[in-house]
Design an enzyme around this catalytic site. Structure first.
Site, PDB file in Angstrom:
ATOM      1  N   PRO A 118       0.833  -1.211   0.000  1.00 17.23           N
ATOM      2  CA  PRO A 118       0.000   0.000   0.000  1.00 17.23           C
ATOM      3  C   PRO A 118       0.870   1.265   0.000  1.00 17.23           C
ATOM      4  O   PRO A 118       1.909   1.311   0.654  1.00 17.23           O
ATOM      5  CB  PRO A 118      -0.813  -0.119   1.295  1.00 17.23           C
ATOM      6  CG  PRO A 118      -0.177  -1.202   2.101  1.00 17.23           C
ATOM      7  CD  PRO A 118       0.644  -2.046   1.187  1.00 17.23           C
ATOM      8  N   LEU A 123       5.253   1.347   4.666  1.00 20.73           N
ATOM      9  CA  LEU A 123       5.850   0.038   4.366  1.00 20.73           C
ATOM     10  C   LEU A 123       6.882   0.109   3.241  1.00 20.73           C
ATOM     11  O   LEU A 123       7.288  -0.914   2.688  1.00 20.73           O
ATOM     12  CB  LEU A 123       4.755  -0.983   4.022  1.00 20.73           C
ATOM     13  CG  LEU A 123       3.744  -1.253   5.155  1.00 20.73           C
ATOM     14  CD1 LEU A 123       2.696  -2.276   4.709  1.00 20.73           C
ATOM     15  CD2 LEU A 123       4.442  -1.755   6.425  1.00 20.73           C
ATOM     16  N   ALA A 128      10.637   0.407  -2.537  1.00 20.79           N
ATOM     17  CA  ALA A 128      10.484  -0.896  -3.197  1.00 20.79           C
ATOM     18  C   ALA A 128      10.302  -0.709  -4.702  1.00 20.79           C
ATOM     19  O   ALA A 128      10.880  -1.471  -5.496  1.00 20.79           O
ATOM     20  CB  ALA A 128       9.305  -1.660  -2.598  1.00 20.79           C
ATOM     21  N   ASP A 169      15.029   2.702   4.774  1.00 22.45           N
ATOM     22  CA  ASP A 169      14.082   2.004   3.889  1.00 22.45           C
ATOM     23  C   ASP A 169      14.806   1.361   2.709  1.00 22.45           C
ATOM     24  O   ASP A 169      14.665   0.161   2.458  1.00 22.45           O
ATOM     25  CB  ASP A 169      13.021   2.980   3.340  1.00 22.45           C
ATOM     26  CG  ASP A 169      12.039   3.420   4.413  1.00 22.45           C
ATOM     27  OD1 ASP A 169      12.332   3.221   5.593  1.00 22.45           O
ATOM     28  OD2 ASP A 169      10.991   3.978   4.052  1.00 22.45           O
TER      29      ASP A 169
HETATM   30  C1  MEV Z   1      10.066   6.197   7.115  1.00 21.70           C
HETATM   31  O1  MEV Z   1       9.801   4.885   6.648  1.00 21.70           O
HETATM   32  C2  MEV Z   1      10.990   6.185   8.281  1.00 21.70           C
HETATM   33  C3  MEV Z   1      11.396   7.530   8.854  1.00 21.70           C
HETATM   34  O2  MEV Z   1      12.257   7.243   9.949  1.00 21.70           O
HETATM   35  C4  MEV Z   1      12.098   8.389   7.852  1.00 21.70           C
HETATM   36  C5  MEV Z   1      13.486   7.886   7.474  1.00 21.70           C
HETATM   37  O3  MEV Z   1      14.044   7.019   8.139  1.00 21.70           O
HETATM   38  O4  MEV Z   1      14.015   8.433   6.495  1.00 21.70           O
HETATM   39  C6  MEV Z   1      10.195   8.281   9.404  1.00 21.70           C
END
Ligand code: MEV
Length: 322
Positions: A118, A123, A128, A169
């Protein structure tokens, strides 16, 4: 053929394999979101159950335009590359790939992106998509691309989605394994307990990561002590996970959620879902990702507990992702 500007003569285009594809998993942050942006550690895992794939497909025979285009049902996109604005992250990514792989002219094909992740839900859908597309192009041009290089390229596009991303990420998604990460310092793979019964439940509320990250930044001075506290908590969580101590892990998830509430990145829906999970036997529950929407993560001890928590979260309006 293309004209090499240095040699002023025609050279063949690099061979491209139409039909090539790439895949990438979703990710969930177990501990440390937001604080990771400021140099504290974060722990994240890939979610291989939900993936994004990218494929280079031949033009349909009835397609008269015959121009490189990007099609994605999940992102509701069907556009010729030339029609996309220069600020579009997908356009930026393709240009970056062209530069990195020395592809002077886009191939005669359609780039199709299919995603079960989503969007705007914490996520890693953006990272991805980047990783899947990078891998599809690498496969199409017969290039062996390391996970590190893939992550590096995806990180450039993360800047469009997040503003000032930590890199957690794209690193988790590119390397596809659980990791303990520190911005600018790389990561260490971590070993998770064999049966980590994690439930991922989508609140259905979308949130824009760059906006939430920007809000936290605007109040950084106020949140700095909380950010440091989260950093300490993540180090404890690593020990708890590596010792297979589920109860300590769950308690730290609850504490992490409380600290994220202090940073104003939770909301009523996520707090309600966390309460429902705990009332139904979860050992721990917290938001995952940027917050203010997106997903809740809950930890269960046994299979029957997992089922009960699933059902209760669904009844409370969440969609079970895993
Ligand atoms: C986003 O998935 C995670 C955050 O910590 C931003 C980042 O790590 O760049 C909010």
């Amino acid at each position: 053929m293309i004209v090499n500007p240095v040699l002023s003569k025609e050279i063949p285009l690099p061979a491209v394999r139409i039909g090539a594809s790439g895949v990438a998993p979703a990710k969930t942050i177990l501990f440390g979101e937001h604080a990771v942006v400021y140099g504290e550690p974060g722990i994240a895992i890939p979610l291989w159950e939900i993936q994004t794939s990218a494929r280079l497909l031949p033009f349909p025979t009835d397609d008269t335009a015959q121009e490189f285009r990007i099609v994605s049902e999940s992102a509701e996109l069907d556009a010729a590359f030339s029609d996309l604005s220069e600020s579009n992250p997908l356009k930026k990514l393709i240009r970056l790939i062209q530069e990195a792989f020395s592809i002077p002219v886009l191939p005669d094909c359609i780039l199709e992106i299919q995603s079960a992740i989503p969007i705007a839900s914490g996520l890693g859908s953006g990272a991805a998509a980047s990783v899947a597309i990078i891998r599809a192009f690498a496969a199409a041009y017969g290039l062996e691309l390391s996970d590190e290089k893939t992550s590096e390229l995806a990180f450039e596009i993360e800047k469009c989605y997040h503003g000032m991303p930590s890199g957690l990420d794209n690193t988790t998604i590119s390397f596809g394994k659980p990791l303990f990460f520190r911005k600018g310092k790389g990561f260490e793979p971590i070993h998770l307990p064999d049966r980590l019964r994690l439930i991922v439940a989508d609140s259905g509320l979308k949130s824009v990561t760059s906006e939430v990250v920007a809000d936290v930044r605007a109040s950084y001075h106020q949140f700095a002590p909380v950010i440091r506290e989260i950093g300490q908590l993540v180090r404890k969580a690593r020990t708890a996970l590596e010792n297979g101590d589920l109860f300590a892990t769950g308690a730290l998830m609850n504490e992490n959620h409380r600290l994220l509430q202090k940073m104003t990145v939770s909301n009523e829906k996520l707090d309600d879902l966390a309460a429902v999970a705990l009332q139904n036997g979860a050992i721990g529950a917290k938001l995952t990702g940027a917050g203010r929407g997106g997903n809740l993560l809950a930890l269960a001890e046994t299979a029957p507990d997992t089922l009960r928590i699933h059902n209760a979260l669904e009844k409370a309006g969440a969609r079970i992702i895993r």
